[in-house]
Design a protein around this motif. Sequence first.
Motif, PDB file in Angstrom:
ATOM      1  N   ILE A 198       4.587   2.817   0.203  1.00  0.00           N
ATOM      2  CA  ILE A 198       4.214   2.230   1.486  1.00  0.00           C
ATOM      3  C   ILE A 198       4.083   3.340   2.514  1.00  0.00           C
ATOM      4  CG2 ILE A 198       4.952   0.676   3.330  1.00  0.00           C
ATOM      5  CD1 ILE A 198       6.459  -0.946   1.246  1.00  0.00           C
ATOM      6  N   THR A 199       3.007   3.300   3.292  1.00  0.00           N
ATOM      7  CA  THR A 199       2.753   4.347   4.276  1.00  0.00           C
ATOM      8  C   THR A 199       2.405   3.752   5.637  1.00  0.00           C
ATOM      9  OG1 THR A 199       0.393   4.468   3.736  1.00  0.00           O
ATOM     10  CG2 THR A 199       1.883   5.915   2.504  1.00  0.00           C
ATOM     11  N   ASP A 207       8.489   5.535  -1.453  1.00  0.00           N
ATOM     12  CA  ASP A 207       7.763   6.424  -2.357  1.00  0.00           C
ATOM     13  C   ASP A 207       8.204   6.214  -3.802  1.00  0.00           C
ATOM     14  OD1 ASP A 207       6.163   8.390  -3.364  1.00  0.00           O
ATOM     15  OD2 ASP A 207       7.266  10.073  -2.514  1.00  0.00           O
ATOM     16  N   GLY A 208       7.379   5.502  -4.577  1.00  0.00           N
ATOM     17  CA  GLY A 208       7.617   5.357  -6.003  1.00  0.00           C
ATOM     18  C   GLY A 208       8.802   4.491  -6.367  1.00  0.00           C
ATOM     19  N   ASP A 231       4.194  -9.022   0.061  1.00  0.00           N
ATOM     20  CA  ASP A 231       2.872  -8.993   0.703  1.00  0.00           C
ATOM     21  C   ASP A 231       2.907  -9.485   2.147  1.00  0.00           C
ATOM     22  OD1 ASP A 231       0.206  -8.180   0.209  1.00  0.00           O
ATOM     23  OD2 ASP A 231      -0.460 -10.255   0.098  1.00  0.00           O
ATOM     24  N   VAL A 232       3.973  -9.092   2.877  1.00  0.00           N
ATOM     25  CA  VAL A 232       4.096  -9.500   4.282  1.00  0.00           C
ATOM     26  C   VAL A 232       4.392  -8.290   5.167  1.00  0.00           C
ATOM     27  CG1 VAL A 232       4.744 -11.899   3.863  1.00  0.00           C
ATOM     28  CG2 VAL A 232       6.525 -10.145   3.869  1.00  0.00           C
ATOM     29  N   LEU A 233       3.744  -7.178   4.871  1.00  0.00           N
ATOM     30  CA  LEU A 233       3.946  -5.966   5.665  1.00  0.00           C
ATOM     31  C   LEU A 233       3.391  -6.144   7.075  1.00  0.00           C
ATOM     32  CD1 LEU A 233       3.024  -3.246   3.029  1.00  0.00           C
ATOM     33  CD2 LEU A 233       5.277  -3.596   4.066  1.00  0.00           C
ATOM     34  N   ARG A 245       0.563  -0.907   1.871  1.00  0.00           N
ATOM     35  CA  ARG A 245       1.010  -0.642   0.511  1.00  0.00           C
ATOM     36  C   ARG A 245      -0.090   0.116  -0.220  1.00  0.00           C
ATOM     37  NH1 ARG A 245       1.630  -5.548  -1.199  1.00  0.00           N
ATOM     38  NH2 ARG A 245      -0.348  -5.638  -2.296  1.00  0.00           N
ATOM     39  N   GLU A 246       0.195   1.348  -0.575  1.00  0.00           N
ATOM     40  CA  GLU A 246      -0.789   2.197  -1.245  1.00  0.00           C
ATOM     41  C   GLU A 246      -0.788   1.987  -2.758  1.00  0.00           C
ATOM     42  OE1 GLU A 246      -2.870   4.136   0.281  1.00  0.00           O
ATOM     43  OE2 GLU A 246      -2.023   4.518   2.279  1.00  0.00           O
ATOM     44  N   MET A 247       0.394   1.732  -3.308  1.00  0.00           N
ATOM     45  CA  MET A 247       0.543   1.554  -4.746  1.00  0.00           C
ATOM     46  C   MET A 247       1.594   0.491  -5.016  1.00  0.00           C
ATOM     47  SD  MET A 247       0.734   5.530  -6.056  1.00  0.00           S
ATOM     48  CE  MET A 247       1.289   4.951  -7.667  1.00  0.00           C
TER      49      MET A 247
END
Length: 261
Positions: free
Chosen positions: A13-14, A26-27, A57-59, A65-67
Motif C-alpha cells: 500500500i502506498t 510492504d509485502g 478494499d476500503v482504503l 493498493r499496489e499489490m
Amino acid sequence: MPVSTLTLSDLRITTHQGGKLRTLVDGLSLSVQAGRVLALVGASGSGKSISCAGWLDVLPSGVKREMGQARLGDKAISFAALRGRVVGSIMQNPRSAFNPVMTMRAHARETLKALGVEYASLDDAVIAAFADVGLDDPAGMLGLHPFELSGGMLQRVMIALALLGNPPFLFADEPTTDLDLVVQKHILDLLETLVTRRNMGILLVTHDMGGVARLADDVAVMDQGRIVEMAPVAQIFAAPEHVITRNLVAAHLSLYGQEVA
C-alpha cells in the motif's frame, strides 16, 4: 465443506506525501485459520489498520493498493468480494461507526442491502443476531439510536451486524478501544465464543498485549509496514526475538512488575 483458511499475501500500500511516493505497507502476508485467532500487533502507525482497509478494499482517498492477492482455500478471490460475505469486520471506536440519526433497525437494513442478503423477516433475523451477541431486550434495540446505547452495547451491535451475512472470518480492528475494563473483558469473551461456537477465524488487530494473551493463538508483529516476527502466542511472550516484539511484551509485563526473560 467449509473453507478453513483465508490467505492474504504480498500486500503493498502506498501514498504520496510532499510529492514523493511513500510505502505504508510492504509485502505483508498472513493466513487466518478457521477456529483460531491471529493477532496482528504493533505500535500506533505501524500499518495494522491500513492493512485491514487494504484487504477489505476500503482504503481512504489518496491511498492505493499496489499489490496483493487473496485466496479462500485454494481459490483466488478479489478483495472486494471478501467484505461482508467472507469477512465480517468490526472497527475501532464503535460510536463513530454509526449514523446518529439512524435506528439500529435502519443500520441492519442498510447492512443487509449491502450484503445482498434477504430474510423473510428482517426484524426476526436482527433480533436473533442481537440475542446471539448477548444484548438484553434485543427486540427493544431495533428502534433505538446510537446515542441511546453505551459503547459496549454499540460494539455488540457492530459484531451482530458483521455476522448477519454469516461470514466464516472476522477482522476485529481494536475492538476494545475506548471501553472500560469490564466491558473489554465481555467483548473478548464474546469473540472467544464466536471462535468456539462458530469455528470462526479471527484477525485481531490490536496494540493491547493483554488482549493478545487472553485471546490469540498466533501473533504477527508489525513495524513500519512489515511483519518482523510471527510465532505462537506462548513463544511471543516467553521468548520474543525481535526488538519490537520485546518492547511490546516488556511494556505489557511492566504493568505487573515483571520483565522479559
